[in-house]
Design a protein around this motif. Sequence first.
Motif, PDB file in Angstrom:
ATOM      1  N   ALA A   1      -6.198   5.472 -10.640  1.00  0.00           N
ATOM      2  CA  ALA A   1      -5.908   6.913 -10.880  1.00  0.00           C
ATOM      3  C   ALA A   1      -4.469   7.197 -11.357  1.00  0.00           C
ATOM      4  CB  ALA A   1      -6.300   7.844  -9.825  1.00  0.00           C
ATOM      5  N   THR A   2      -3.468   6.526 -10.643  1.00  0.00           N
ATOM      6  CA  THR A   2      -1.923   6.746 -10.933  1.00  0.00           C
ATOM      7  C   THR A   2      -1.744   5.999 -12.069  1.00  0.00           C
ATOM      8  OG1 THR A   2      -1.684   6.539  -8.440  1.00  0.00           O
ATOM      9  CG2 THR A   2       0.422   6.472 -10.044  1.00  0.00           C
ATOM     10  N   LEU A   3      -2.209   4.651 -12.487  1.00  0.00           N
ATOM     11  CA  LEU A   3      -2.103   4.150 -13.590  1.00  0.00           C
ATOM     12  C   LEU A   3      -2.578   5.107 -14.865  1.00  0.00           C
ATOM     13  CD1 LEU A   3      -2.852   0.517 -12.862  1.00  0.00           C
ATOM     14  CD2 LEU A   3      -0.368   1.428 -13.703  1.00  0.00           C
ATOM     15  N   GLY A   4      -3.563   5.670 -14.576  1.00  0.00           N
ATOM     16  CA  GLY A   4      -4.217   6.471 -15.850  1.00  0.00           C
ATOM     17  C   GLY A   4      -3.467   7.501 -15.995  1.00  0.00           C
ATOM     18  N   ALA A   5      -2.831   8.052 -15.099  1.00  0.00           N
ATOM     19  CA  ALA A   5      -1.887   9.517 -15.324  1.00  0.00           C
ATOM     20  C   ALA A   5      -0.493   9.094 -15.814  1.00  0.00           C
ATOM     21  CB  ALA A   5      -1.718  10.174 -14.047  1.00  0.00           C
ATOM     22  N   ARG A   6      -0.239   7.868 -16.263  1.00  0.00           N
ATOM     23  CA  ARG A   6       1.011   7.471 -16.747  1.00  0.00           C
ATOM     24  C   ARG A   6       1.361   8.026 -18.286  1.00  0.00           C
ATOM     25  NH1 ARG A   6      -2.242   2.948 -17.838  1.00  0.00           N
ATOM     26  NH2 ARG A   6      -1.761   1.886 -19.713  1.00  0.00           N
ATOM     27  N   ARG A   7       2.634   8.444 -18.316  1.00  0.00           N
ATOM     28  CA  ARG A   7       2.966   8.783 -19.665  1.00  0.00           C
ATOM     29  C   ARG A   7       3.513   7.407 -20.376  1.00  0.00           C
ATOM     30  NH1 ARG A   7       5.091  12.739 -16.345  1.00  0.00           N
ATOM     31  NH2 ARG A   7       7.161  11.806 -16.679  1.00  0.00           N
ATOM     32  N   LYS A   8       3.944   6.370 -19.909  1.00  0.00           N
ATOM     33  CA  LYS A   8       4.516   5.356 -20.536  1.00  0.00           C
ATOM     34  C   LYS A   8       3.027   4.403 -20.720  1.00  0.00           C
ATOM     35  CE  LYS A   8       8.105   1.799 -20.319  1.00  0.00           C
ATOM     36  NZ  LYS A   8       9.163   1.062 -19.585  1.00  0.00           N
ATOM     37  N   ARG A   9       2.432   4.466 -21.811  1.00  0.00           N
ATOM     38  CA  ARG A   9       1.003   3.837 -21.969  1.00  0.00           C
ATOM     39  C   ARG A   9       1.186   2.331 -21.868  1.00  0.00           C
ATOM     40  NH1 ARG A   9      -2.026   6.958 -19.533  1.00  0.00           N
ATOM     41  NH2 ARG A   9      -3.728   5.753 -20.597  1.00  0.00           N
ATOM     42  N   ARG A  10       2.177   1.771 -22.645  1.00  0.00           N
ATOM     43  CA  ARG A  10       2.083   0.236 -22.710  1.00  0.00           C
ATOM     44  C   ARG A  10       2.869  -0.249 -21.410  1.00  0.00           C
ATOM     45  NH1 ARG A  10       6.513  -3.045 -24.120  1.00  0.00           N
ATOM     46  NH2 ARG A  10       5.898  -5.122 -24.742  1.00  0.00           N
ATOM     47  N   LEU A  11       2.073  -1.122 -20.746  1.00  0.00           N
ATOM     48  CA  LEU A  11       2.154  -1.736 -19.859  1.00  0.00           C
ATOM     49  C   LEU A  11       3.358  -3.313 -20.016  1.00  0.00           C
ATOM     50  CD1 LEU A  11      -0.875  -1.521 -17.351  1.00  0.00           C
ATOM     51  CD2 LEU A  11       1.579  -0.341 -17.198  1.00  0.00           C
TER      52      LEU A  11
ATOM     53  N   GLN B   1       0.989  -1.169   0.125  1.00  0.00           N
ATOM     54  CA  GLN B   1       0.084  -0.105  -0.088  1.00  0.00           C
ATOM     55  C   GLN B   1       1.142   1.283  -0.100  1.00  0.00           C
ATOM     56  OE1 GLN B   1      -2.644  -0.911   3.276  1.00  0.00           O
ATOM     57  NE2 GLN B   1      -4.362  -0.203   2.115  1.00  0.00           N
ATOM     58  N   GLY B   2       2.075   1.237   0.405  1.00  0.00           N
ATOM     59  CA  GLY B   2       2.953   2.361   0.266  1.00  0.00           C
ATOM     60  C   GLY B   2       3.866   2.453  -0.614  1.00  0.00           C
ATOM     61  N   VAL B   3       4.535   1.210  -0.731  1.00  0.00           N
ATOM     62  CA  VAL B   3       5.811   1.147  -1.642  1.00  0.00           C
ATOM     63  C   VAL B   3       5.193   1.408  -3.343  1.00  0.00           C
ATOM     64  CG1 VAL B   3       7.662  -0.243  -2.564  1.00  0.00           C
ATOM     65  CG2 VAL B   3       7.655   0.278  -0.141  1.00  0.00           C
ATOM     66  N   ALA B   4       4.187   0.632  -3.510  1.00  0.00           N
ATOM     67  CA  ALA B   4       3.508   0.523  -4.719  1.00  0.00           C
ATOM     68  C   ALA B   4       3.731   1.978  -5.409  1.00  0.00           C
ATOM     69  CB  ALA B   4       2.178   0.126  -4.819  1.00  0.00           C
ATOM     70  N   PHE B   5       3.224   3.106  -4.487  1.00  0.00           N
ATOM     71  CA  PHE B   5       2.866   4.362  -4.968  1.00  0.00           C
ATOM     72  C   PHE B   5       4.370   5.079  -5.103  1.00  0.00           C
ATOM     73  CE2 PHE B   5      -1.076   3.176  -3.159  1.00  0.00           C
ATOM     74  CZ  PHE B   5      -2.008   3.264  -4.212  1.00  0.00           C
ATOM     75  N   GLN B   6       5.464   4.276  -4.829  1.00  0.00           N
ATOM     76  CA  GLN B   6       6.686   4.756  -5.220  1.00  0.00           C
ATOM     77  C   GLN B   6       7.289   4.245  -6.529  1.00  0.00           C
ATOM     78  OE1 GLN B   6       8.802   6.996  -3.131  1.00  0.00           O
ATOM     79  NE2 GLN B   6      10.558   7.113  -4.663  1.00  0.00           N
ATOM     80  N   LEU B   7       6.994   3.073  -6.468  1.00  0.00           N
ATOM     81  CA  LEU B   7       7.356   2.283  -7.594  1.00  0.00           C
ATOM     82  C   LEU B   7       6.479   2.417  -9.066  1.00  0.00           C
ATOM     83  CD1 LEU B   7       8.299  -1.203  -6.195  1.00  0.00           C
ATOM     84  CD2 LEU B   7       9.907   0.584  -6.812  1.00  0.00           C
TER      85      LEU B   7
ATOM     86  N   LEU C   1       6.284   6.281 -15.350  1.00  0.00           N
ATOM     87  CA  LEU C   1       6.437   7.677 -15.387  1.00  0.00           C
ATOM     88  C   LEU C   1       5.316   8.287 -15.514  1.00  0.00           C
ATOM     89  CD1 LEU C   1       8.410   7.906 -18.861  1.00  0.00           C
ATOM     90  CD2 LEU C   1       9.410   7.734 -16.596  1.00  0.00           C
ATOM     91  N   GLY C   2       4.424   8.019 -14.165  1.00  0.00           N
ATOM     92  CA  GLY C   2       3.234   8.573 -13.828  1.00  0.00           C
ATOM     93  C   GLY C   2       3.104   9.370 -12.501  1.00  0.00           C
ATOM     94  N   GLU C   3       2.133   9.824 -11.882  1.00  0.00           N
ATOM     95  CA  GLU C   3       2.336  10.351 -10.621  1.00  0.00           C
ATOM     96  C   GLU C   3       0.957   9.864  -9.951  1.00  0.00           C
ATOM     97  OE1 GLU C   3       1.731  14.559 -11.302  1.00  0.00           O
ATOM     98  OE2 GLU C   3      -0.013  14.330 -12.797  1.00  0.00           O
ATOM     99  N   VAL C   4       0.972  10.091  -8.557  1.00  0.00           N
ATOM    100  CA  VAL C   4       0.181   9.841  -7.487  1.00  0.00           C
ATOM    101  C   VAL C   4      -0.672  11.037  -7.763  1.00  0.00           C
ATOM    102  CG1 VAL C   4      -0.503   9.532  -5.162  1.00  0.00           C
ATOM    103  CG2 VAL C   4       1.326   8.506  -6.203  1.00  0.00           C
TER     104      VAL C   4
END
Length: 435
Positions: free
Chosen positions: A267-277, A200-206, A212-215
């Motif tokens: 929401a964090t994934l939706g804000a990513r600039r690197k679209r391909r997972l 729950q914490g580290v995921a929002f760092q990694l 290339l996204g943001e919280v």
Amino acid sequence: MKTNGPMPLVGGARLPLGFIGFGLVALVTACAWLAWEPSLVLQPHLHPRVVALAHLWLPGFLLSVCFGATYQLTPVVLGEPLAWERVTWGHLGLHAAGVPAMVAGFLTGRMDVAAAGGAAVAMGVILFSANVWVTFARAKRRDAIGWSLPLAGGWLVLTVLGGLLLAAMKLGLSVPVSPLGLLRAHAHAGLAGFFLTLVQGVAFQLVPMFTLGEVRRPWRVAAGLVGTQAGLVGLAGGLVMERSELVWAGAAGIAVGVALSGIELVATLGARRKRRLEPGLKAFVAGAGAVGVSVIVGGVLVWAEPGVAALRGAMGYGVAIIGGAMALMVMGMLCKIVPFLVWMRAYGPKVGRVAVPAAHTLGNAGWERAWLGLHVAGVMALGVGAMMESVVVVSAGAWMLAGGVSFFAMNAARVLGHLRVSNAAGLRLTRPTFL
């Protein structure tokens, strides 16, 4: 001593890779064992071989990998070097000796051996948690991501203390609590207390780093963590004291916390600039989805009447949360972390002097995709087979899981093979960085 620049690799990357390597050996062994003896999925919780296999999966694989990753990530997250870096090597030795002793003790019915192994693991956990707590106390970061590290360490200490108490009860110590209730509290303190809190914490760092996204809403990260912590207190206490109202309240708190974290992850994934997972990130997302499913199944089990159906559901719940949620999230992040650590050690010193490969090219994406497909199919089959009590279905699931892990292990070996480059060249790392 504080540094003004980026944090160096802990132990020159050898320490985190040592824990991760040990964990991968445990994973391969556990999957091979399950493929050889798939009927273990259908046995009662307290069956010695089930307990042995669970400890090979949890302290052996998942905990080892999380130790290695957390030692590296703590300086990155907190902006502060580890308080006692040299102590980490002693922890690795204690853990590598204690886990096999625990598994062997449970497998052979030698509780004295299991207790000795558990004591070694417990000493390592205390060293780990103290290291994280002291580093956190020295750091200035006090957001939810930073707090997740000492909180996870605290739950891990409670987990090993509960395990040692269970071993003492097996050896004859009289304690006025139900062994099954204590076992369930022990399992949830480890799974939800340590692993879920850490994620729950580290995921929002990694996740922002790798995509290339943001919280988007940091308050949701904090609220999710608070909900889970409050729920865990109620759940663990209720299981030990056999108070159903506390169990219900705790399960509700955890569900709210997981939902808030899940909303922010989307929401964090939706804000990513690197679209391909890439496959590793897809695995992490699939594991996060499995956490949600596990919470729903766990909530149903809380309300279910005791009986055969509840026991079947409990085994399916265990498969979903251990083999599905936690394993997929941890292994998915390993697909990103291990290549980066290896790249920094093998090729970091050569940057600017010779052409070097990109970190993401060290592995084989095809093998990662094969692992992910087989792993998901295998876990689903194991869960369904456990609830149906079908040996055929759990056997198929165990072999698919073992096949997937084989691809994962081959890919990891391929990545780790790049370390020979730095060894052969006799290069010395000069303050490599994780970020």
